[in-house]
Design a protein around this motif. Sequence first.
Motif, mmCIF file in Angstrom:
data_model
loop_
_atom_site.group_PDB
_atom_site.id
_atom_site.type_symbol
_atom_site.label_atom_id
_atom_site.label_comp_id
_atom_site.label_asym_id
_atom_site.label_seq_id
_atom_site.Cartn_x
_atom_site.Cartn_y
_atom_site.Cartn_z
ATOM 1 N N ARG A 1 0.768 -1.124 0.115
ATOM 2 C CA ARG A 1 -0.019 0.113 -0.167
ATOM 3 C C ARG A 1 0.918 1.197 0.012
ATOM 4 N N LYS B 1 9.008 -1.836 20.260
ATOM 5 C CA LYS B 1 9.229 -2.012 21.756
ATOM 6 C C LYS B 1 8.605 -3.205 22.323
ATOM 7 N N ARG B 2 7.375 -3.356 21.930
ATOM 8 C CA ARG B 2 6.426 -4.464 22.424
ATOM 9 C C ARG B 2 7.016 -5.734 22.032
ATOM 10 N N GLY C 1 1.035 12.830 8.750
ATOM 11 C CA GLY C 1 1.106 11.558 9.183
ATOM 12 C C GLY C 1 2.233 10.755 9.474
ATOM 13 N N TRP D 1 4.570 11.009 11.399
ATOM 14 C CA TRP D 1 5.073 10.885 12.823
ATOM 15 C C TRP D 1 3.979 9.793 13.631
ATOM 16 N N VAL D 2 3.102 9.597 13.172
ATOM 17 C CA VAL D 2 2.050 8.759 13.606
ATOM 18 C C VAL D 2 2.717 7.359 13.102
ATOM 19 N N ARG D 3 2.509 7.257 12.037
ATOM 20 C CA ARG D 3 3.017 5.941 11.563
ATOM 21 C C ARG D 3 4.237 5.251 12.159
ATOM 22 N N GLU D 4 5.227 6.238 12.193
ATOM 23 C CA GLU D 4 6.540 6.175 12.869
ATOM 24 C C GLU D 4 6.496 5.588 14.190
ATOM 25 N N GLY D 5 5.558 6.669 14.996
ATOM 26 C CA GLY D 5 5.280 6.203 16.355
ATOM 27 C C GLY D 5 4.808 4.891 16.704
ATOM 28 N N LEU D 6 3.666 4.616 15.769
ATOM 29 C CA LEU D 6 3.186 3.166 16.078
ATOM 30 C C LEU D 6 4.157 1.953 15.650
ATOM 31 N N ALA E 1 7.523 2.239 16.106
ATOM 32 C CA ALA E 1 8.537 2.384 17.166
ATOM 33 C C ALA E 1 7.650 1.637 18.652
ATOM 34 N N HIS E 2 6.494 1.626 18.724
ATOM 35 C CA HIS E 2 5.776 1.318 19.848
ATOM 36 C C HIS E 2 5.772 -0.325 19.539
ATOM 37 N N ALA F 1 -1.472 15.110 4.239
ATOM 38 C CA ALA F 1 -2.139 13.902 4.993
ATOM 39 C C ALA F 1 -0.986 13.086 5.259
#
Lengths: 325, 256
Positions: free
Chosen positions: A104, A316-317, A303, A305-310, A312-313, A299
């Motif tokens: 995508r 971590k998980r 967006g 930083w949102v995709r990168e933040g998700l 990154a989380h 968009a």
Amino acid sequence: MYAQMVTSEATQDDPEKLAAFQARIDAGEKIEPKDWMPEGYRKTLIRQIGQHAHSEIVGQLPEGNWITRAPTLERKAILLAKVQDEAGHGLYLYCAAETLGVSRDELTEALLAGKMKYSSIFNYPTLTWADIGAVGWLVDGAAIMNQVPLQRTSFGPYSRAMIRICKEESFHQRQGFDIMRKMATGTEAQRRMAQDALNRFWYPSLMMFGPSDKDSVHSAQSMRWKIKMNTNDELRQKFVDQTVPQAEYLGLTVPDPDLRWNAEKGGYDFSEPDWTEFFEVLKGNGPCNAERLAARQKAWDDGAWVREGLMAHAAKRAAAPLAAE
Amino acid sequence: MSAVVDLDAAMFEGLCRLGDSTLVLGHRVSEWCGHAPVLEEDIALANTALDLIGQTQMWLGLAGEVEGRGRTADALAFHRDVWEFRNLLLVERPNGDFGHTLMRQFLFDAWHQPMLAGLAQSQDARVAEIAEKAGKEVAYHLERSADLVIRLGDGSDESHARMQDALDMLWPYTGEMMVPDATDIALAEAGIMPDLTGLRGTWDALVRDVLAEATLVIPDGSFMHKGGKQGQHSEHLGHMLAIMQFLPRAYPDATW
């Protein structure tokens, strides 16, 4: 029709494999992602499905333009539901394209780089509330003409996506017609808005089917592969024949002085849209091309930083259980 | 302040507070249409907005019925001016970046869910019925917003910083939700709406847990803005209404 002017790819595969593949298609079998397929078939489908997916996504913008100004709570709710469906259609289609080996994100980047297109129709502005009616009635109406036959297309994931999409599209078209009916039978100002919307959206809707392709080699190949089910002219004729009586029922005038019933062919004769305008829109010179692409680019950029933040989380998980061991 | 409150008037007021908050937040969320960071969020935002607008139809519909002056949900939504709106200040805050939109949603959802749970116990069957239906939707809103706050708060350095910034900006707008005025007290005493002070414990526990897991720090200071539910709004709301109410105002004779 949300995919226009899709050029089919030439294919240089083993003639025996090609013949066997064609025989499967001729027998009405569905081709599934892990099956052997000609490279041209795969590439053409990626282009077509990707373009259709992009159209669903960019198509949110002209309608989103009126969500905040919908005139009643019910209209706002219906329009939100419709635009949500369209984002969902984009999602199924991107997923169908992913089964062909393209992500995508790759498709999105190709759109933003101008390497892939979306339907020309979404480069026209929605100026009044009646335009939301016209988009549902005419634009979704034209899309359905193309998508109903594509439920029988040869590629399994695309066919299944189309079956789901068509169910929702017919609701979309009805809501558009319902807005038009309310406008056309409303106050003088509403009636004028309805006529004005029809005037502006009629020819761009006819353009959605693309120029005549009866002599096109590419179209013939796509039709043999059952990626394309009808010629552009057939679909356009069907659309006009269906839509003109609806316009008459609404008391609106189709903006074509040469429109008349032809008893001999059992369909309407009608004027061709201005194909120069169509090609200008495809080149990026439509009224809203720059805004539409800029909105999608924004968009995507905003967006990031949102995709990168998700991600990154998620990383971590994924690492956490290992660290705990 | 008079101790005697007309219960019907209080109920109209209380229902407008609920319906206006869902309307204004639904509108704000709908502004994202086509502009979200990922396609799944375009879908989730539209779905959230849709739920909130549906709840607005029910709350404001009941408000009009209780008022008994023939005003429909649409009349209340589209033909009142700023000072007549009773929504919380939190929900009229502009969208800002996705982090602000998400944090606003979470802080509201964390109140909305226990509020609806309380409303579902209302002595008024109409209120209880709406709350029951809305509660199912809002349980999902809260699940999503809490999950995303955790993931972005404890995500990258940038996402953490943006979520902390959103929390710092929005925190002073959260007090109003749990501070009752005479209307809230009258409705609570009549068993129609829950005691707002009683929501504080649930809200605090939920918000603190989620923010801790998100590695976000609740700002110092106890100052809280208030006034939204009494009709004293920020400058932002008037601009929103100018857009939202344009068509019914410009064409008052039309039906749509």
